[in-house]
Design a protein around this motif. Structure first.
Motif, PDB file in Angstrom:
ATOM      1  N   HIS A   1     -28.917  27.776   2.735  1.00 34.20           N
ATOM      2  CA  HIS A   1     -27.767  26.997   2.295  1.00 34.20           C
ATOM      3  C   HIS A   1     -28.024  26.240   0.998  1.00 34.20           C
ATOM      4  CE1 HIS A   1     -25.398  27.597   5.993  1.00 34.20           C
ATOM      5  NE2 HIS A   1     -26.564  27.568   6.617  1.00 34.20           N
ATOM      6  N   LEU A   2     -29.177  26.433   0.388  1.00 33.92           N
ATOM      7  CA  LEU A   2     -29.522  25.699  -0.826  1.00 33.92           C
ATOM      8  C   LEU A   2     -28.667  26.181  -1.995  1.00 33.92           C
ATOM      9  CD1 LEU A   2     -31.509  23.528  -1.806  1.00 33.92           C
ATOM     10  CD2 LEU A   2     -33.022  25.379  -2.563  1.00 33.92           C
ATOM     11  N   ARG A   3     -27.982  25.208  -2.641  1.00 36.65           N
ATOM     12  CA  ARG A   3     -27.110  25.524  -3.777  1.00 36.65           C
ATOM     13  C   ARG A   3     -27.651  24.983  -5.101  1.00 36.65           C
ATOM     14  NH1 ARG A   3     -25.501  28.003  -0.045  1.00 36.65           N
ATOM     15  NH2 ARG A   3     -23.370  28.385   0.644  1.00 36.65           N
ATOM     16  N   HIS A   4     -28.393  23.873  -5.045  1.00 37.19           N
ATOM     17  CA  HIS A   4     -28.834  23.221  -6.280  1.00 37.19           C
ATOM     18  C   HIS A   4     -30.321  22.868  -6.162  1.00 37.19           C
ATOM     19  CE1 HIS A   4     -24.550  22.883  -7.184  1.00 37.19           C
ATOM     20  NE2 HIS A   4     -24.393  22.346  -5.988  1.00 37.19           N
ATOM     21  N   LEU A   5     -31.094  23.303  -7.141  1.00 39.83           N
ATOM     22  CA  LEU A   5     -32.542  23.063  -7.141  1.00 39.83           C
ATOM     23  C   LEU A   5     -32.952  22.477  -8.485  1.00 39.83           C
ATOM     24  CD1 LEU A   5     -35.396  23.398  -5.944  1.00 39.83           C
ATOM     25  CD2 LEU A   5     -35.419  25.723  -6.894  1.00 39.83           C
TER      26      LEU A   5
ATOM     27  N   ALA B   1     -34.069  31.330  -2.103  1.00 39.79           N
ATOM     28  CA  ALA B   1     -32.759  30.672  -2.016  1.00 39.79           C
ATOM     29  C   ALA B   1     -31.690  31.637  -2.506  1.00 39.79           C
ATOM     30  CB  ALA B   1     -32.756  29.387  -2.850  1.00 39.79           C
ATOM     31  N   PRO B   2     -31.247  32.561  -1.674  1.00 33.63           N
ATOM     32  CA  PRO B   2     -30.330  33.622  -2.128  1.00 33.63           C
ATOM     33  C   PRO B   2     -28.965  33.121  -2.556  1.00 33.63           C
ATOM     34  CG  PRO B   2     -30.586  33.671   0.266  1.00 33.63           C
ATOM     35  CD  PRO B   2     -31.609  32.712  -0.251  1.00 33.63           C
ATOM     36  N   TYR B   3     -28.572  31.907  -2.144  1.00 33.09           N
ATOM     37  CA  TYR B   3     -27.250  31.394  -2.508  1.00 33.09           C
ATOM     38  C   TYR B   3     -27.330  30.263  -3.531  1.00 33.09           C
ATOM     39  CZ  TYR B   3     -25.784  34.134   1.486  1.00 33.09           C
ATOM     40  OH  TYR B   3     -25.560  35.180   2.365  1.00 33.09           O
ATOM     41  N   LEU B   4     -28.477  30.155  -4.188  1.00 33.68           N
ATOM     42  CA  LEU B   4     -28.663  29.131  -5.212  1.00 33.68           C
ATOM     43  C   LEU B   4     -27.691  29.361  -6.366  1.00 33.68           C
ATOM     44  CD1 LEU B   4     -30.664  26.739  -5.731  1.00 33.68           C
ATOM     45  CD2 LEU B   4     -31.932  28.308  -7.212  1.00 33.68           C
TER      46      LEU B   4
ATOM     47  N   GLU C   1     -39.187  43.873  -7.924  1.00 36.89           N
ATOM     48  CA  GLU C   1     -37.732  44.007  -8.041  1.00 36.89           C
ATOM     49  C   GLU C   1     -37.005  43.108  -7.050  1.00 36.89           C
ATOM     50  OE1 GLU C   1     -34.355  45.566  -9.892  1.00 36.89           O
ATOM     51  OE2 GLU C   1     -36.472  45.707 -10.383  1.00 36.89           O
ATOM     52  N   HIS C   2     -36.254  42.171  -7.577  1.00 37.20           N
ATOM     53  CA  HIS C   2     -35.460  41.278  -6.738  1.00 37.20           C
ATOM     54  C   HIS C   2     -34.271  40.793  -7.560  1.00 37.20           C
ATOM     55  CE1 HIS C   2     -34.763  38.464  -3.368  1.00 37.20           C
ATOM     56  NE2 HIS C   2     -34.242  37.707  -4.315  1.00 37.20           N
ATOM     57  N   ARG C   3     -33.071  41.077  -7.096  1.00 34.27           N
ATOM     58  CA  ARG C   3     -31.864  40.701  -7.801  1.00 34.27           C
ATOM     59  C   ARG C   3     -31.232  39.467  -7.166  1.00 34.27           C
ATOM     60  NH1 ARG C   3     -31.933  43.051 -12.741  1.00 34.27           N
ATOM     61  NH2 ARG C   3     -32.653  45.220 -12.550  1.00 34.27           N
ATOM     62  N   HIS C   4     -30.874  38.523  -8.016  1.00 32.89           N
ATOM     63  CA  HIS C   4     -30.218  37.303  -7.539  1.00 32.89           C
ATOM     64  C   HIS C   4     -28.742  37.398  -7.913  1.00 32.89           C
ATOM     65  CE1 HIS C   4     -29.711  33.193  -6.283  1.00 32.89           C
ATOM     66  NE2 HIS C   4     -31.001  33.051  -6.068  1.00 32.89           N
ATOM     67  N   HIS C   5     -27.850  37.218  -6.917  1.00 36.52           N
ATOM     68  CA  HIS C   5     -26.434  37.488  -7.141  1.00 36.52           C
ATOM     69  C   HIS C   5     -25.546  36.240  -7.115  1.00 36.52           C
ATOM     70  CE1 HIS C   5     -27.377  41.730  -6.800  1.00 36.52           C
ATOM     71  NE2 HIS C   5     -27.957  41.504  -5.625  1.00 36.52           N
ATOM     72  N   ASN C   6     -26.122  35.056  -7.058  1.00 35.31           N
ATOM     73  CA  ASN C   6     -25.303  33.839  -7.002  1.00 35.31           C
ATOM     74  C   ASN C   6     -25.700  32.780  -8.041  1.00 35.31           C
ATOM     75  OD1 ASN C   6     -23.483  34.069  -4.438  1.00 35.31           O
ATOM     76  ND2 ASN C   6     -25.503  34.753  -3.760  1.00 35.31           N
ATOM     77  N   LEU C   7     -26.881  32.891  -8.575  1.00 32.13           N
ATOM     78  CA  LEU C   7     -27.348  31.906  -9.550  1.00 32.13           C
ATOM     79  C   LEU C   7     -26.553  32.042 -10.848  1.00 32.13           C
ATOM     80  CD1 LEU C   7     -29.401  29.674 -10.082  1.00 32.13           C
ATOM     81  CD2 LEU C   7     -31.029  31.433 -10.817  1.00 32.13           C
ATOM     82  N   LYS C   8     -25.911  30.932 -11.265  1.00 32.06           N
ATOM     83  CA  LYS C   8     -25.034  30.977 -12.436  1.00 32.06           C
ATOM     84  C   LYS C   8     -25.575  30.206 -13.631  1.00 32.06           C
ATOM     85  CE  LYS C   8     -20.742  31.490  -9.753  1.00 32.06           C
ATOM     86  NZ  LYS C   8     -21.432  31.671  -8.467  1.00 32.06           N
ATOM     87  N   ASP C   9     -26.228  29.085 -13.378  1.00 29.43           N
ATOM     88  CA  ASP C   9     -26.626  28.200 -14.469  1.00 29.43           C
ATOM     89  C   ASP C   9     -28.112  27.864 -14.344  1.00 29.43           C
ATOM     90  OD1 ASP C   9     -26.735  26.441 -16.554  1.00 29.43           O
ATOM     91  OD2 ASP C   9     -25.459  24.893 -15.665  1.00 29.43           O
TER      92      ASP C   9
END
Length: 521
Positions: free
Chosen positions: A359-363, A388-391, A420-428
């Motif tokens: 559930h981590l969104r901000h680090l 943190a897949p939903y970061l 190889e690891h793709r992150h699909h939610n990190l925006k900034d």
């Protein structure tokens, strides 16, 4: 600003009254104006007149209900409210009902050492005595006492009297701040007995002694307790908690008398716990079940026992090894964590583990030291991102005065790549104080290449505290920078342009903050 708005309102209303009177066939001493005798000398606090011939017209304010004027007056800062009461006696009643009283040398317009001619009585004490004595007690909510440095031990009796008056008036928020050199005052906890302290919702104490006892039942309405540089023990705080079941926020800062802080499970409403410093602190033992925000700053030897953590949403930890601790200990304990802030001056390599922050969104991570260990591998932080897949946002600060890591220019070949690891939610993603350390360049390249959802990548070279272009910089000049730091900043920009920028996709906004042009290498 509050006084200016009130004067404008009074002026507009006065103009409307004058126009209305001109249309009427009656004498001009209408509502809002009182005829008086010939012009007399006096204080502006006693009169505010319009002069017509030999008569003085005393303006009593526009014809608004008294409760409206009282509400407007209550919204003004204390000093402005007092000035308005001096301008017109019509505002004296509302001044004596002002809900927020803040007493300091600044708010009272006094010098740092303002005492009477004989040096015996403090002008500060006289003014505070006068205002509190004249206050009606109606609507009083907050009292803030910032005791000046010229107070001596013999003046402490004044503080006792002010606190007694405030408690008698049913104060809700009480703040007492003593000067660092005059901090031997003992807060009179006995004044809170017999129900006198049950009206207080917020208690803020700085640099005094605070010694609750089990025999005094008080502070039943207390929702927030703030203690900073206060002489208190863990056992004494333990005497307070059973009588403060409404407590929602507990902040303990640099209270060196506390060795073990135990927060009992009976504090069901406690949602915010902050513990900073404390030279003797050895352990924090929390049993309160509903804490959602936890902040800690201290030695890495302090044992953290946080108990039930299912409600934990936001955590900030500042101590050596905090990144390693968070990665290895928190995923299994804080399943619903949403925001995590870490600050450390010494770290071990971040491990690759199977546990996740679901559930981590901000680090936010700050690895700051005069010389951060050269053995640390910044690229290992990618394991934290992968956990943190939903970061959504990631902030990294890597300030160091002397860079000891291997430079990308010393070994430019064979940049490492993570599996190889793709992150699909990190925006900034933002990296402050970016340097030319090879492992940091590799981390930035990893973010640019593997985060498919990335919208903005910001890389900041070391900067002055204030830049020429900053609005708050009144001098219009940058703060000076050490030559070594400035050279490193320009080397960081060169590393960004050469190794990272070519790998940033066209769909990602790359912001590169360079040193101000006024700095020359």
């Amino acid at each position: 600003m509050g006084q200016l708005h009130l004067i404008r309102l009074m002026t507009l209303q006065r103009q409307r009254d004058l126009r209305r009177r001109r249309r009427q066939d009656q004498p001009p001493n209408n509502v809002g104006m009182v005829a008086s005798g010939p012009k007399r000398k006096g204080s502006p606090c006693q009169r505010d007149g319009d002069y017509q011939g030999d008569e003085v017209k005393m303006y009593l304010g526009p014809s608004l209900p008294e409760d409206i004027w009282q509400h407007i007056h209550s919204l003004m800062p204390m000093r402005d409210a007092a000035r308005v009461a001096c301008v017109s006696r019509a505002f004296v009643p509302s001044w004596r009902c002002h809900p927020n009283l803040t007493f300091s040398n600044e708010t009272l317009g006094l010098n740092k050492n303002a005492r009477g001619k004989d040096g015996s009585d403090s002008i500060f004490s006289s003014i505070v005595d006068h205002i509190l004595t004249k206050h009606s007690g109606i609507g009083l909510k907050t009292l803030k006492l910032q005791i000046p440095s010229d107070f001596s031990a013999k003046d402490y009796c004044y503080i006792d009297g002010w606190l007694r008056t405030a408690l008698t008036l049913g104060i809700k928020e009480l703040t007492l701040i003593l000067h660092p050199l005059k901090s031997k005052y003992n807060f009179p906890y006995s004044l809170l007995s017999n129900g006198s302290g049950n009206s207080i919702r917020y208690l803020h104490l700085v640099r005094c002694s605070f010694c609750p006892t089990a025999t005094l039942s008080c502070l039943r309405s207390l929702t927030r307790l703030y203690l900073c540089h206060v002489r208190v023990t863990g056992d004494e705080l333990g005497c307070l908690f059973p009588h403060s079941l409404a407590l929602e926020r507990l902040e303990v800062r640099y209270c060196d008398g506390i060795v073990r802080l135990k927060v009992p499970c009976i504090l069901q409403r406690l949602s915010y716990l902050e513990v900073l410093g404390g030279d003797r602190l050895e352990a924090i033992d929390n049993e309160a079940p509903n804490i959602s925000t936890f902040l800690f700053e201290g030695d890495n030897a302090v044992k953290l026992s946080l108990g039930e953590t299912l409600q934990m949403k936001r955590v900030k930890i500042q101590r050596s090894g905090s990144v390693f601790y968070a990665r290895t200990e928190l995923p299994s304990r804080m399943l619903n964590l949403e925001a995590l802030t870490l600050r450390s001056d010494r770290e071990r390599v971040t491990p690759m583990l199977s546990s996740k922050f679901l559930h981590l969104r901000h680090l936010s991570i700050a690895l700051i030291g005069v010389t951060f260990p050269s053995t640390y591998d910044y690229l290992s932080l990618a394991h934290f991102l992968n956990a943190a897949p939903y970061l959504e946002t990631f902030l990294l600060d890597v300030w160091q005065q002397h860079m000891k890591h291997v430079s990308i220019f010393a070994d430019p070949s064979d940049l490492r790549q993570m599996q190889e690891h793709r992150h699909h939610n990190l925006k900034d993603v933002r990296i402050r104080n970016f340097c030319c350390a090879k492992s940091l360049v590799e981390l930035a390249c990893h973010v640019a290449e593997s985060v498919t959802s990335l919208e903005c990548l910001t890389l900041e070279a070391p900067q002055s505290v204030f830049r020429c272009s900053d609005r708050d910089n009144r001098s219009g000049k940058c703060c000076p920078m050490d030559r070594d730091i400035l050279v490193e900043a320009h080397r960081a920009i060169l590393a960004i342009r050469r190794y990272i920028e070519p790998k940033v996709p066209s769909t990602v906004k790359l912001h590169v903050l360079e040193p101000c042009s006024c700095h020359a290498v």
